[in-house]
Write a protein that holds these residues in place. Structure first.
Motif, mmCIF file in Angstrom:
data_model
loop_
_atom_site.group_PDB
_atom_site.id
_atom_site.type_symbol
_atom_site.label_atom_id
_atom_site.label_comp_id
_atom_site.label_asym_id
_atom_site.label_seq_id
_atom_site.Cartn_x
_atom_site.Cartn_y
_atom_site.Cartn_z
ATOM 1 N N ILE A 1 -41.773 -56.182 49.564
ATOM 2 C CA ILE A 1 -43.042 -55.867 48.772
ATOM 3 C C ILE A 1 -42.752 -54.933 47.618
ATOM 4 O O ILE A 1 -43.128 -55.020 46.540
ATOM 5 C CB ILE A 1 -44.078 -55.095 49.564
ATOM 6 N N ILE A 2 -42.050 -53.793 47.896
ATOM 7 C CA ILE A 2 -41.481 -52.891 47.149
ATOM 8 C C ILE A 2 -40.709 -53.373 45.682
ATOM 9 O O ILE A 2 -41.073 -53.315 44.760
ATOM 10 C CB ILE A 2 -40.623 -51.639 47.570
ATOM 11 N N PRO A 3 -39.796 -54.469 46.069
ATOM 12 C CA PRO A 3 -39.087 -54.940 44.915
ATOM 13 C C PRO A 3 -40.176 -55.787 44.237
ATOM 14 O O PRO A 3 -40.089 -56.031 42.755
ATOM 15 C CB PRO A 3 -37.886 -55.646 45.510
ATOM 16 N N PHE A 4 -40.758 -56.428 44.880
ATOM 17 C CA PHE A 4 -41.996 -57.446 44.402
ATOM 18 C C PHE A 4 -42.771 -56.553 43.335
ATOM 19 O O PHE A 4 -43.089 -56.925 41.892
ATOM 20 C CB PHE A 4 -42.638 -57.958 45.401
ATOM 21 N N LEU A 5 -43.369 -55.593 43.904
ATOM 22 C CA LEU A 5 -44.063 -54.630 42.996
ATOM 23 C C LEU A 5 -43.410 -54.147 41.870
ATOM 24 O O LEU A 5 -44.165 -54.238 40.474
ATOM 25 C CB LEU A 5 -44.652 -53.572 44.078
ATOM 26 N N THR A 6 -42.457 -53.775 41.982
ATOM 27 C CA THR A 6 -41.431 -53.103 40.924
ATOM 28 C C THR A 6 -41.383 -54.367 39.663
ATOM 29 O O THR A 6 -41.355 -53.930 38.756
ATOM 30 C CB THR A 6 -40.279 -52.653 41.504
ATOM 31 N N ALA A 7 -40.878 -55.359 40.252
ATOM 32 C CA ALA A 7 -40.639 -56.494 39.313
ATOM 33 C C ALA A 7 -41.940 -56.756 38.426
ATOM 34 O O ALA A 7 -41.824 -57.103 37.391
ATOM 35 C CB ALA A 7 -39.978 -57.778 40.094
ATOM 36 N N THR A 8 -43.113 -57.030 39.182
ATOM 37 C CA THR A 8 -44.090 -57.319 38.620
ATOM 38 C C THR A 8 -44.573 -56.224 37.659
ATOM 39 O O THR A 8 -45.208 -56.841 36.617
ATOM 40 C CB THR A 8 -45.410 -57.676 39.675
ATOM 41 N N ILE A 9 -44.499 -54.985 37.971
ATOM 42 C CA ILE A 9 -44.867 -53.842 36.948
ATOM 43 C C ILE A 9 -43.966 -54.084 35.739
ATOM 44 O O ILE A 9 -44.547 -54.010 34.647
ATOM 45 C CB ILE A 9 -44.758 -52.566 37.638
ATOM 46 N N LEU A 10 -42.745 -54.168 35.975
ATOM 47 C CA LEU A 10 -41.807 -54.204 34.894
ATOM 48 C C LEU A 10 -42.332 -55.334 33.821
ATOM 49 O O LEU A 10 -42.345 -55.577 32.630
ATOM 50 C CB LEU A 10 -40.594 -54.206 35.214
ATOM 51 N N LEU A 11 -42.590 -56.673 34.560
ATOM 52 C CA LEU A 11 -42.766 -57.829 33.766
ATOM 53 C C LEU A 11 -44.135 -57.761 33.164
ATOM 54 O O LEU A 11 -44.305 -58.279 31.929
ATOM 55 C CB LEU A 11 -42.820 -59.212 34.825
ATOM 56 N N THR A 12 -45.169 -56.956 33.755
ATOM 57 C CA THR A 12 -46.593 -56.812 33.078
ATOM 58 C C THR A 12 -46.536 -56.066 31.917
ATOM 59 O O THR A 12 -47.144 -56.227 30.942
ATOM 60 C CB THR A 12 -47.649 -56.228 33.998
ATOM 61 N N LEU A 13 -45.539 -55.033 32.179
ATOM 62 C CA LEU A 13 -45.528 -53.947 30.806
ATOM 63 C C LEU A 13 -44.788 -54.691 29.596
ATOM 64 O O LEU A 13 -45.020 -54.373 28.727
ATOM 65 C CB LEU A 13 -44.676 -52.853 31.368
ATOM 66 N N ALA A 14 -43.924 -55.763 29.961
ATOM 67 C CA ALA A 14 -43.220 -56.234 28.760
ATOM 68 C C ALA A 14 -44.172 -57.118 27.908
ATOM 69 O O ALA A 14 -45.443 -57.682 28.533
ATOM 70 C CB ALA A 14 -42.298 -57.466 29.337
ATOM 71 N N VAL B 1 -34.906 -57.875 33.809
ATOM 72 C CA VAL B 1 -35.725 -57.844 34.933
ATOM 73 C C VAL B 1 -35.821 -59.247 35.454
ATOM 74 O O VAL B 1 -35.681 -59.526 36.519
ATOM 75 C CB VAL B 1 -37.325 -57.573 34.573
ATOM 76 N N PHE B 2 -35.754 -60.309 34.705
ATOM 77 C CA PHE B 2 -35.568 -61.804 34.839
ATOM 78 C C PHE B 2 -34.449 -62.138 35.643
ATOM 79 O O PHE B 2 -34.274 -62.452 36.698
ATOM 80 C CB PHE B 2 -35.711 -62.546 33.576
ATOM 81 N N ILE B 3 -33.366 -61.515 35.009
ATOM 82 C CA ILE B 3 -31.925 -61.691 35.894
ATOM 83 C C ILE B 3 -31.946 -61.060 37.084
ATOM 84 O O ILE B 3 -31.606 -61.524 38.204
ATOM 85 C CB ILE B 3 -30.871 -61.334 34.941
ATOM 86 N N GLY B 4 -32.483 -59.860 37.164
ATOM 87 C CA GLY B 4 -32.658 -59.059 38.475
ATOM 88 C C GLY B 4 -33.173 -59.526 39.499
ATOM 89 O O GLY B 4 -32.837 -59.935 40.621
ATOM 90 N N ILE B 5 -34.559 -60.272 39.245
ATOM 91 C CA ILE B 5 -35.162 -60.895 40.169
ATOM 92 C C ILE B 5 -34.656 -62.302 40.891
ATOM 93 O O ILE B 5 -34.571 -62.832 41.946
ATOM 94 C CB ILE B 5 -36.621 -61.255 39.598
ATOM 95 N N GLY B 6 -33.859 -62.884 39.568
ATOM 96 C CA GLY B 6 -33.307 -64.218 39.948
ATOM 97 C C GLY B 6 -32.246 -63.928 41.000
ATOM 98 O O GLY B 6 -31.922 -64.676 41.909
#
Length: 204
Positions: free
Chosen positions: A5-18, A194-199
């Motif tokens: 959950i924590i990495p998912f939330l972090t990733a989605t926040i960064l993606l939304t801000l982009a 962020v995209f690379i990190g999530i992948g």
């Protein structure tokens, strides 16, 4: 569960801000018609997430239950798609362009409906969810439908809160972006990383 959950939330926040079409549209509505109209637009946009989450939850859950190999293939394809998105952002123009020209004031319901339709009719959102969500399931052998909906709810809540903040600060944000033209470069590379990190996270 929290390990996912924590990495998912972090990733989605960064993606939304982009910078993307949704957040730019909320920003433009805030600039042109005020924060109330921008917030209603944001509510419509995040409501559409329910549709995409449902499609992914019931479609992918059946497949995951059938084979662990297929589940692994889905995760690998998802990671590959995220790497592809990183490449597309890398090749894109970093300049953030937005204009209030041609933005007419609509009724609040009209704005909600438009935001909802914009999100639901965007097939790229479903593809993105298909790439992102399966990699963050914390118990693939358990109730995957419930897990998908929990991830979808988290995505909706963080997206709405960020959109509301953008709506409230629309004037200040637009002035800052116009004054600091290099902001687009920073946001571009943030997206790429962020995209690379999530992948990578999904794969390992």
């Amino acid at each position: 569960m929290l390990e996912q959950i924590i990495p998912f939330l972090t990733a989605t926040i960064l993606l939304t801000l982009a910078p993307g079409p949704d957040i730019i549209y909320v920003l433009v509505q805030g600039m042109a018609n005020g924060k109330k109209h921008a917030i209603i637009t944001a509510l419509g946009l995040v409501s559409g997430v329910v549709v995409h989450t449902t499609l992914v939850a019931f479609g992918v859950s059946v497949i995951i239950k059938q084979s662990e190999t297929i589940y692994l293939v889905i995760k690998c394809l998802g990671a590959a798609y995220l790497f592809f998105l990183a490449y597309k952002v890398f090749k894109s123009d970093p300049e953030i362009a937005f204009s209030t020209e041609g933005i007419k004031q609509k009724s609040l319901f009209g704005l909600y409906r438009q935001g909802f339709i914009m999100n639901v009719l965007n097939p790229k959102v479903t593809i993105f969810f298909l790439a992102l969500f399966p990699g963050f399931l914390w118990e693939p052998e358990g109730n995957t439908v419930l897990q998908f909906y929990i991830l979808g709810l988290i995505f909706m809540l963080q997206g709405f809160l960020i959109f509301v903040l953008v709506a409230i600060l629309a004037g200040s944000i637009s002035k800052y972006l116009q004054k600091h033209r290099n902001s687009g470069v920073v946001l571009k590379w943030t997206q790429v990383l962020v995209f690379i990190g999530i992948g990578v996270f999904i794969l390992v």
